[in-house]
Write a protein that holds these residues in place. Structure first.
Motif, PDB file in Angstrom:
ATOM      1  N   LEU A 203       0.845  -1.197   0.000  1.00  0.00           N
ATOM      2  CA  LEU A 203       0.000   0.000   0.000  1.00  0.00           C
ATOM      3  C   LEU A 203       0.880   1.247   0.000  1.00  0.00           C
ATOM      4  CD1 LEU A 203      -2.704  -0.794   2.737  1.00  0.00           C
ATOM      5  CD2 LEU A 203      -2.994  -0.935   0.249  1.00  0.00           C
ATOM      6  N   GLN A 204       0.350   2.350  -0.491  1.00  0.00           N
ATOM      7  CA  GLN A 204       0.994   3.647  -0.310  1.00  0.00           C
ATOM      8  C   GLN A 204       0.812   4.020   1.166  1.00  0.00           C
ATOM      9  OE1 GLN A 204      -1.120   6.138  -3.091  1.00  0.00           O
ATOM     10  NE2 GLN A 204      -0.432   4.963  -4.863  1.00  0.00           N
ATOM     11  N   LEU A 205       1.917   4.103   1.899  1.00  0.00           N
ATOM     12  CA  LEU A 205       1.841   4.243   3.352  1.00  0.00           C
ATOM     13  C   LEU A 205       1.801   5.687   3.825  1.00  0.00           C
ATOM     14  CD1 LEU A 205       4.276   1.392   4.443  1.00  0.00           C
ATOM     15  CD2 LEU A 205       1.776   1.361   4.383  1.00  0.00           C
ATOM     16  N   ASP A 206       2.327   6.620   3.047  1.00  0.00           N
ATOM     17  CA  ASP A 206       2.165   8.031   3.377  1.00  0.00           C
ATOM     18  C   ASP A 206       2.213   8.830   2.082  1.00  0.00           C
ATOM     19  OD1 ASP A 206       4.805   8.499   2.621  1.00  0.00           O
ATOM     20  OD2 ASP A 206       5.524   8.870   4.646  1.00  0.00           O
ATOM     21  N   PHE A 207       2.017  10.148   2.186  1.00  0.00           N
ATOM     22  CA  PHE A 207       1.871  10.948   0.976  1.00  0.00           C
ATOM     23  C   PHE A 207       3.170  11.101   0.201  1.00  0.00           C
ATOM     24  CE2 PHE A 207      -2.116  11.954   3.011  1.00  0.00           C
ATOM     25  CZ  PHE A 207      -2.978  12.043   1.925  1.00  0.00           C
ATOM     26  N   GLY A 208       4.289  10.740   0.795  1.00  0.00           N
ATOM     27  CA  GLY A 208       5.520  10.678   0.028  1.00  0.00           C
ATOM     28  C   GLY A 208       5.480   9.578  -1.019  1.00  0.00           C
ATOM     29  N   GLU A 209       4.551   8.622  -0.873  1.00  0.00           N
ATOM     30  CA  GLU A 209       4.394   7.526  -1.826  1.00  0.00           C
ATOM     31  C   GLU A 209       3.185   7.724  -2.729  1.00  0.00           C
ATOM     32  OE1 GLU A 209       4.528   3.710   0.127  1.00  0.00           O
ATOM     33  OE2 GLU A 209       5.974   4.426   1.593  1.00  0.00           O
ATOM     34  N   ALA A 210       2.539   8.896  -2.676  1.00  0.00           N
ATOM     35  CA  ALA A 210       1.381   9.156  -3.522  1.00  0.00           C
ATOM     36  C   ALA A 210       1.732   8.941  -4.985  1.00  0.00           C
ATOM     37  CB  ALA A 210       0.879  10.576  -3.296  1.00  0.00           C
ATOM     38  N   GLY A 211       0.908   8.175  -5.677  1.00  0.00           N
ATOM     39  CA  GLY A 211       1.144   7.884  -7.084  1.00  0.00           C
ATOM     40  C   GLY A 211       2.107   6.752  -7.346  1.00  0.00           C
ATOM     41  N   GLU A 212       2.712   6.198  -6.299  1.00  0.00           N
ATOM     42  CA  GLU A 212       3.690   5.116  -6.475  1.00  0.00           C
ATOM     43  C   GLU A 212       2.982   3.792  -6.743  1.00  0.00           C
ATOM     44  OE1 GLU A 212       7.542   4.994  -4.134  1.00  0.00           O
ATOM     45  OE2 GLU A 212       6.341   3.482  -3.097  1.00  0.00           O
ATOM     46  N   ALA A 213       3.374   3.109  -7.810  1.00  0.00           N
ATOM     47  CA  ALA A 213       2.784   1.809  -8.139  1.00  0.00           C
ATOM     48  C   ALA A 213       3.341   0.740  -7.204  1.00  0.00           C
ATOM     49  CB  ALA A 213       3.077   1.452  -9.591  1.00  0.00           C
ATOM     50  N   LYS A 214       2.469  -0.105  -6.679  1.00  0.00           N
ATOM     51  CA  LYS A 214       2.863  -1.160  -5.752  1.00  0.00           C
ATOM     52  C   LYS A 214       2.753  -2.517  -6.442  1.00  0.00           C
ATOM     53  CE  LYS A 214       3.623   1.621  -2.319  1.00  0.00           C
ATOM     54  NZ  LYS A 214       4.986   1.811  -1.775  1.00  0.00           N
ATOM     55  N   SER A 215       3.475  -3.516  -5.891  1.00  0.00           N
ATOM     56  CA  SER A 215       3.514  -4.809  -6.575  1.00  0.00           C
ATOM     57  C   SER A 215       3.998  -5.905  -5.647  1.00  0.00           C
ATOM     58  CB  SER A 215       4.452  -4.736  -7.793  1.00  0.00           C
ATOM     59  OG  SER A 215       5.767  -4.417  -7.379  1.00  0.00           O
ATOM     60  N   VAL A 216       3.807  -7.138  -6.085  1.00  0.00           N
ATOM     61  CA  VAL A 216       4.552  -8.285  -5.573  1.00  0.00           C
ATOM     62  C   VAL A 216       5.430  -8.766  -6.719  1.00  0.00           C
ATOM     63  CG1 VAL A 216       2.805  -8.953  -3.886  1.00  0.00           C
ATOM     64  CG2 VAL A 216       2.701  -9.901  -6.204  1.00  0.00           C
TER      65      VAL A 216
END
Length: 417
Positions: free
Chosen positions: A249-262
């Motif tokens: 998950l995007q854990l804070d707004f510094g990660e806003a827009g960041e694509a997550k994956s396994v």
């Protein structure tokens, strides 16, 4: 062909400005389980920070165990303790749900020698191949404190000490190694120099002198890394491939827009692996918006179901600004709405009023307000951050003064007759 599924840094229990993320965690964990069932890996590796706190609530424990039980029903599942996890809790979970109970769950609570859980072997491809896995949970720098005759207690070279521990694991990994059958994998919760952090990691664990040089990562088929929340490959390593799976998950707004994956990894003995990141789409996204109220109105339809932090340009400070933004984007979860402001030379902490800075950043701002800046301030902040890192330790290293006091008590001075 052997198949591995790599996930990491779930941080169960994490909140966002006091907003629960339970709904998001449930959704993304269900998505990870679905990917595991569809991809049918031979082994699943979680490379650390299962929980956000070393003392998770019973709700986080239940959420973790439900998801891990479902994964273990697909393939053996190995979970490393990260810097946020409690080795004691992991030991209990392993006792209750580990292989001794007939379950396919392996909780790696502490760094162990190769013959005592530091190297694990799993059948793959119906027994035609094997995955040999060396596991290195988070190793706190306190482990390497040594007594100094001059200054009491000091840190040794963290990277050099870690290099020695990794060498022991690699030696065990190669003991009995069959190059025609075995796929070698290294899993670790470490900070590798050159990796790109997000803003949501604990800063104390990302100081340069706690970084592991990329060339120190063992030469294996795949290195499954945890600790950094931005999914990314790691360049310059001897391994065929090394990757941070990142947080789901995007854990804070510094990660806003960041694509997550396994990450799904296919491997055959003696050949380069095939690394296939699988995107994760569950969980409510985080949105940082900067613009006018009219521009916000134009994109309001895209903000439904998102956590929103809005910086509004062309508006003066207004107690009703939050209400205006909420009326424009009623389907968003509004975290903060602030007017844009110009940088000021008097600004100490570059955050808006809705931000919650890390304690080290807040302490740095306090020191600046007291007139302490430059290298002296940074040394003080770094010492403060290290002390914060020790708060989660079950057996923190003693302070230098405590060590000197113990030595004095052990060798009490007596008056000569």
């Amino acid at each position: 062909m052997s198949r591995l599924l790599h996930t990491s840094d779930w941080h169960l229990g994490r909140t966002l400005y006091r907003h629960s993320r339970d709904e998001d965690f449930d959704a993304v964990l269900a998505e990870i389980v679905a990917i595991a069932r569809e991809s049918r890996p031979d082994l699943i590796v979680h490379s650390g920070d299962l929980f956000d706190s070393s003392r998770p609530s019973w709700r986080e424990l239940m959420r973790a165990m439900r998801a891990l039980d479902q994964l273990a029903a697909v393939a053996p599942t190995v979970v490393l303790a990260g810097n946020h996890d409690s080795p004691g809790y992991f030991e209990v979970l392993g006792y209750l749900s580990g292989p001794s109970r007939g379950r396919g769950l392996f909780f790696i609570d502490r760094l162990r020698p190769p013959h005592d859980g530091g190297v694990l072997t799993f059948d793959a491809c119906g027994g035609e191949q094997r995955i040999r896995l060396a596991v290195m949970p988070f190793v706190h720098p306190n482990r390497f404190w040594e007594r100094s005759s001059v200054f009491g207690t000091t840190y040794t070279d963290y990277a050099a000490a870690m290099r020695g521990l990794q060498a022991q694991l690699v030696a065990g990994l190669h003991e009995g190694h069959d190059p025609d059958r075995d796929v070698l994998v290294f899993a670790a919760h470490v900070f590798v120099a050159g990796a790109r952090p997000s803003s949501s990691e604990r800063n104390a664990g990302l100081e340069a002198h706690y970084a592991i040089p990329a060339e120190d990562i063992p030469a294996v088929a795949y290195a499954a890394l945890g600790h950094i929340h931005a999914p990314q490959p790691v360049a310059g390593v001897p391994a065929s491939a090394a990757r941070y799976a990142g947080s789901p998950l995007q854990l804070d707004f510094g990660e806003a827009g960041e694509a997550k994956s396994v990450v799904i990894v296919d491997a055959d003995p003696g050949r380069p692996v095939r690394v296939m990141p699988r995107p994760l789409t569950s969980g409510r996204p985080l949105t940082l918006f900067t613009g006018t109220l009219d521009e916000l109105q134009a994109m309001a339809g895209q903000l439904a179901g998102t956590f929103l932090k809005a910086v509004i340009t062309g508006e003066a400070a207004d107690a009703q600004l939050g209400r205006k933004v909420a009326e424009i984007a009623p389907a968003a979860i509004l975290i903060s709405a602030t007017p844009a402001r110009e940088a000021s030379p008097d600004t100490v902490l570059d955050t808006d009023p809705g931000d919650e800075p890390d304690l080290p950043d807040a302490f740095r701002a306090y020191l600046a307000g007291q007139g302490l800046t430059g290298s002296s301030a940074e040394d003080t902040v770094n010492a403060f951050a290290r002390l914060l890192g020790e708060l989660d330790e079950e057996n923190p290293a003693p302070a230098p003064a405590e060590e000197l006091l113990r030595a004095a008590v052990a060798k009490t001075w007596t008056e000569a007759p």
